[in-house]
Design an enzyme around this catalytic site. Sequence first.
Site, PDB file in Angstrom:
ATOM      1  N   SER A 144      41.845  39.873  39.057  1.00 56.01           N
ATOM      2  CA  SER A 144      42.863  39.567  38.049  1.00 56.01           C
ATOM      3  C   SER A 144      43.594  40.852  37.685  1.00 56.01           C
ATOM      4  O   SER A 144      43.104  41.962  37.960  1.00 56.01           O
ATOM      5  CB  SER A 144      42.173  38.984  36.802  1.00 56.01           C
ATOM      6  N   TYR A 157      36.280  37.409  29.850  1.00 53.79           N
ATOM      7  CA  TYR A 157      37.056  37.265  31.073  1.00 53.79           C
ATOM      8  C   TYR A 157      37.372  38.645  31.659  1.00 53.79           C
ATOM      9  O   TYR A 157      37.205  38.875  32.867  1.00 53.79           O
ATOM     10  CB  TYR A 157      38.352  36.507  30.775  1.00 53.79           C
TER      11      TYR A 157
END
Length: 252
Positions: A144, A157
């Site tokens: 990410s 996350y």
Amino acid sequence: MSALFSLKGQRALVTGASRGLGKAIAQALAEAGASVICCSSQVEGASATASQIEAQGGQAYALAADLSDLDQVRLLAEQALALGQIHILVNCGGTIFRAPAVDYPMQEWQTVMRVNLDSAFLLSQLLGAQMLKRGQGKIINIASMLSYSGGITVPAYTASKHAITGLTKALANEWATSGLNINAIAPGYFRTDNTFALQQDEVRNQAILARIPAGRWGEPEDLAGAAVFLASSASNYVNGHVLAVDGGWLAR
């Protein structure tokens, strides 16, 4: 040159294949010739993806596993291997929970880490063991932009995606000499369920767009080429790499 990117005779397992990035990756691998096992957290969740692949002349299967339950992850690996050798593993299944760090529930932290990190390691371990015996295999982890930065109100996350990049490099260090390629794709800001809240926030949406040189959010199909490249023999000398597909976000 086209033979470099051909996946004919290969079998892939893609988690998170019911929608978004995972669905687009599963379809791309199938278009390149791979037989694709599409996995979703819900029973029959990936059936639509598998059906679309078959309607286009490909071969696909649909399996289900709750990635937060490591017993189900183990069963998923067994079910996948029962279909034959797995040549390509794409750890795409993921989840996100938003809350200020001071109030972040530990239960949500643990769920995010199990889904995003623990399941990726366990599947890599279980399927990687077979790949090591065969002396060939491709593992693609989905990282990410928050593998590089901290984000806002998404501590679990962010931690999981930093860890995914470290895991990618650690496995490459151990397994590259045995013929395996372990790499990651770091998507930029893509239109998916995970980013829905950001898309709906007018201020954040505009701030994100202003920083992307390409001037737009990514669409799931924008990952197709990167996924096929890392799954194919074209990437045989690429290992431990995190490939950013971000419209130029990191360059700004």
